[in-house]
Design an enzyme around this catalytic site. Structure first.
Site, PDB file in Angstrom:
ATOM      1  N   VAL A 207       3.783   4.753  -8.164  1.00  0.00           N
ATOM      2  CA  VAL A 207       3.116   4.586  -9.459  1.00  0.00           C
ATOM      3  C   VAL A 207       1.603   4.623  -9.333  1.00  0.00           C
ATOM      4  O   VAL A 207       0.894   4.528 -10.346  1.00  0.00           O
ATOM      5  CB  VAL A 207       3.554   3.265 -10.133  1.00  0.00           C
ATOM      6  CG1 VAL A 207       5.027   3.304 -10.470  1.00  0.00           C
ATOM      7  CG2 VAL A 207       3.241   2.053  -9.248  1.00  0.00           C
ATOM      8  N   LYS A 209      -1.925   5.820  -6.388  1.00  0.00           N
ATOM      9  CA  LYS A 209      -2.479   6.125  -5.070  1.00  0.00           C
ATOM     10  C   LYS A 209      -3.974   5.875  -5.086  1.00  0.00           C
ATOM     11  O   LYS A 209      -4.619   5.977  -6.130  1.00  0.00           O
ATOM     12  CB  LYS A 209      -2.213   7.586  -4.688  1.00  0.00           C
ATOM     13  CG  LYS A 209      -0.749   7.902  -4.388  1.00  0.00           C
ATOM     14  CD  LYS A 209      -0.595   9.329  -3.900  1.00  0.00           C
ATOM     15  CE  LYS A 209       0.846   9.644  -3.569  1.00  0.00           C
ATOM     16  NZ  LYS A 209       1.025  11.029  -3.046  1.00  0.00           N
ATOM     17  N   GLY A 210      -4.513   5.545  -3.930  1.00  0.00           N
ATOM     18  CA  GLY A 210      -5.956   5.318  -3.831  1.00  0.00           C
ATOM     19  C   GLY A 210      -6.375   5.341  -2.383  1.00  0.00           C
ATOM     20  O   GLY A 210      -5.587   5.644  -1.486  1.00  0.00           O
ATOM     21  N   TYR A 212      -6.915   2.849  -0.597  1.00  0.00           N
ATOM     22  CA  TYR A 212      -6.240   1.770   0.116  1.00  0.00           C
ATOM     23  C   TYR A 212      -4.840   2.177   0.580  1.00  0.00           C
ATOM     24  O   TYR A 212      -4.291   1.617   1.515  1.00  0.00           O
ATOM     25  CB  TYR A 212      -6.109   0.546  -0.808  1.00  0.00           C
ATOM     26  CG  TYR A 212      -5.374   0.870  -2.098  1.00  0.00           C
ATOM     27  CD1 TYR A 212      -3.994   0.889  -2.149  1.00  0.00           C
ATOM     28  CD2 TYR A 212      -6.087   1.185  -3.243  1.00  0.00           C
ATOM     29  CE1 TYR A 212      -3.329   1.211  -3.312  1.00  0.00           C
ATOM     30  CE2 TYR A 212      -5.428   1.513  -4.416  1.00  0.00           C
ATOM     31  CZ  TYR A 212      -4.049   1.524  -4.447  1.00  0.00           C
ATOM     32  OH  TYR A 212      -3.386   1.853  -5.598  1.00  0.00           O
ATOM     33  N   GLY A 213      -4.203   3.153  -0.108  1.00  0.00           N
ATOM     34  CA  GLY A 213      -2.823   3.525   0.187  1.00  0.00           C
ATOM     35  C   GLY A 213      -2.077   3.852  -1.091  1.00  0.00           C
ATOM     36  O   GLY A 213      -2.597   4.582  -1.947  1.00  0.00           O
ATOM     37  N   GLU A 214      -0.874   3.304  -1.259  1.00  0.00           N
ATOM     38  CA  GLU A 214      -0.028   3.628  -2.408  1.00  0.00           C
ATOM     39  C   GLU A 214       0.577   2.358  -3.006  1.00  0.00           C
ATOM     40  O   GLU A 214       0.729   1.347  -2.321  1.00  0.00           O
ATOM     41  CB  GLU A 214       1.113   4.563  -1.994  1.00  0.00           C
ATOM     42  CG  GLU A 214       0.677   5.879  -1.401  1.00  0.00           C
ATOM     43  CD  GLU A 214       1.854   6.709  -0.912  1.00  0.00           C
ATOM     44  OE1 GLU A 214       1.683   7.932  -0.750  1.00  0.00           O
ATOM     45  OE2 GLU A 214       2.945   6.136  -0.672  1.00  0.00           O
ATOM     46  N   VAL A 215       0.936   2.453  -4.296  1.00  0.00           N
ATOM     47  CA  VAL A 215       1.694   1.388  -4.955  1.00  0.00           C
ATOM     48  C   VAL A 215       3.013   1.990  -5.440  1.00  0.00           C
ATOM     49  O   VAL A 215       3.018   3.027  -6.114  1.00  0.00           O
ATOM     50  CB  VAL A 215       0.927   0.786  -6.154  1.00  0.00           C
ATOM     51  CG1 VAL A 215       1.811  -0.222  -6.884  1.00  0.00           C
ATOM     52  CG2 VAL A 215      -0.343   0.108  -5.680  1.00  0.00           C
ATOM     53  N   ASP A 329     -14.602  -7.908  -5.926  1.00  0.00           N
ATOM     54  CA  ASP A 329     -14.334  -6.508  -6.267  1.00  0.00           C
ATOM     55  C   ASP A 329     -13.652  -6.425  -7.632  1.00  0.00           C
ATOM     56  O   ASP A 329     -12.683  -5.695  -7.815  1.00  0.00           O
ATOM     57  CB  ASP A 329     -13.463  -5.849  -5.190  1.00  0.00           C
ATOM     58  CG  ASP A 329     -13.432  -4.325  -5.311  1.00  0.00           C
ATOM     59  OD1 ASP A 329     -14.356  -3.776  -5.954  1.00  0.00           O
ATOM     60  OD2 ASP A 329     -12.506  -3.695  -4.780  1.00  0.00           O
TER      61      ASP A 329
END
Length: 502
Positions: A207, A209-210, A212-215, A329
């Site tokens: 759902v 991506k960034g 940092y990785g994925e959700v 942040d």
């Protein structure tokens, strides 16, 4: 008559097992060994433990302590399995010489004849069937007697309408969290249970991506959960977020609910998982691009974020308390939207903690500094007092003012609303550098533009005044999260009064 005697003999024993009184709170010093011991080889808690877990076939020994009674109770009662075992004790350094071994797997021990095995297996089954039959008969008889009494009462007093019964099935995720956590969206599940939950999750769809990785949206026992999979270069953010969630009691409806954290191996690579509650509406950033708000919805979102931030910033004293926390942040991408229109704050990977009694400031060891577009002037010009915790709280307030501006732009007044734009969209590129932001915010001292239409709406006028008080160049002049929450509550009450008068 025989059934009644059996009931008297059998059922009291069950009741006595269920009612286990909580012992008086008393801390013990325990030996601490393994990766959970960041602060030395000793820890203090209500119970000591020694554990052994197989991780990818390799034995991992750990020793430590449970600081919360409910966590210790649940984990210590977990029966040993071929992959993990934990033994608990109470007393000064009682786990020093405790060595645990995994139980023998089936087939490792002594072999038995077929006849012996058949007797061992069949006999308990027969006993269980007989006892079950007796229990069923007894319950039927009791139920029949109750129904007869209810029928007689209904005949005398009339039928009672509106009674609703709910089934009690398997434990849900909420039940498990409620029974194993003392307070706090917080502390999630006990460590050993976290690993069990993580291995039972099925990943359904990505759902988000960034960098940092994925959700992913996952499922655990039929319930949706969010699984944030960190990239290997972001291990420090994963460790920091896990550390804060596991050691701090933070449960609050406006802070993302933590469930578990685990380091797992998939497709021959190590993955860092953070498992939280799932919010299908997505982030505030995504939501505002697709939806507009009315004044009530705007205040609902703003007040919920302010409430979550105020809970983070405040220190709660006592054994069930929490240190003060600054997010560092805060931005619309790190705020999630719930179905009821409220928001919750997520992503604590850069958070700092402050303990007032020892004046200890725990900033972690993550070199990342946050998102440049939302950085306060003192961060951009490197004048922030890093040794002062209040400085970090004031940085959060600056970012909150920008998030409030994003929400207000998407609030309809007099039939007019602006398209979604990020803060300083008209002054810096889409991916601004430090120099870009420093020039705009510090040198030119620009602030996001307030549209003229806001001043013809009482709610947006009050919100515009509030966000300006979050953007003072002098950090000490900015409002506190608690003051922001109180002001928004006052604006919300005024809106309710206007509606009531109409």
């Amino acid at each position: 008559m025989i059934l009644l005697v059996l009931m008297v003999l059998v059922f009291p024993s069950f009741c006595m097992q269920d009612e286990e009184p909580k012992p008086a709170s008393r801390d013990h010093e325990c030996v601490c060994e393994g990766r959970s011991c960041a602060s030395g080889d000793r820890c203090v808690g209500q119970q000591c433990f020694s554990s052994l877990t197989l991780s990818d076939g390799a034995p991992v020994y750990q020793k430590g302590c449970f600081k919360v009674y409910e966590q210790g109770r649940m984990t210590c009662k977990t029966p040993p399995s071929p992959d993990q075992i934990v033994e608990c004790c109470q007393g000064h350094l009682c786990n020093r010489n405790v060595t645990v071994e995994l139980p023998a797997r089936a087939g490792d021990g002594q072999s038995y004849s077929v006849t012996t095995l058949a007797v061992v297996i069949v006999a308990p089954v027969i006993v269980l069937v007989v006892l079950s039959g007796i229990a069923i008969l007894a319950f039927r008889r009791i139920h029949q007697n109750k129904m007869e009494r209810l029928t007689a009462r209904d005949a005398e007093y009339g039928t009672i309408d509106g009674l609703i019964a709910s089934n009690v099935g398997d434990s849900t995720l909420a039940d498990l969290l409620d029974h194993t956590c003392t307070s706090g969206s917080g502390s999630g599940l006990p460590f050993l249970v976290q690993r069990t939950v993580a291995r039972q999750i099925t990943l359904n769809e990505c759902v988000g991506k960034g960098r940092y990785g994925e959700v992913w949206r996952g499922q655990w026992q039929g319930e949706n959960v969010a699984v944030k999979i960190f990239s290997s270069r972001d291990e420090k953010s994963w460790f920091r977020e896990t550390e804060i969630y596991n050691t701090v009691l933070l449960r609050h409806k406006n802070i993302l609910g933590f469930i578990a954290s685990d380091m797992t191996s998939r497709n021959s690579s190590t993955q860092l998982w953070l498992i939280t509650h799932f919010h299908e509406m997505g982030s505030l950033y995504d939501y505002l691009q697709q939806s507009t708000l009315d004044a009530a919805g705007c205040l609902r979102m703003a007040l919920s974020i302010a409430s979550g931030l105020a809970h983070l910033h405040v220190e709660i004293f006592g054994t069930q308390g929490k240190p003060a926390i600054a997010h560092r942040d805060l931005k619309s991408k790190n705020v999630l939207v719930s179905k009821n229109g409220q928001c919750c704050i997520a992503d604590l990977g850069l958070a700092v903690m402050h303990f007032q009694d020892t004046n200890e400031l725990d900033v972690g060891n993550n070199p990342k500094v946050g998102t440049k577009r939302y950085m306060a002037p003192e961060v951009l010009d490197d004048s922030i007092q890093m040794e002062c915790f209040e400085s970090f709280k004031r940085v959060d307030i600056w970012a909150f003012g920008l998030v409030l501006w994003e929400i207000a732009r998407r609030t309809v007044s007099n039939g007019i609303v602006e398209d979604y734009k990020p803060p300083f969209h008209d002054a810096v590129p889409s991916d601004p550098s430090f120099e870009d932001m420093r020039k705009v915010v510090c040198t030119d001292q620009q602030r996001p533009v307030i549209p003229n239409r806001w001043f013809s709406d009482a709610t947006l006028t009050s919100i515009a005044k509030l966000m300006k008080e979050c953007w003072y160049q002098n950090p000490s002049a900015r409002l506190t999260a608690l003051r922001i929450r109180k002001t928004l509550t006052k604006i919300d009450n005024s809106l309710d009064k206007i509606k009531a008068d109409c």
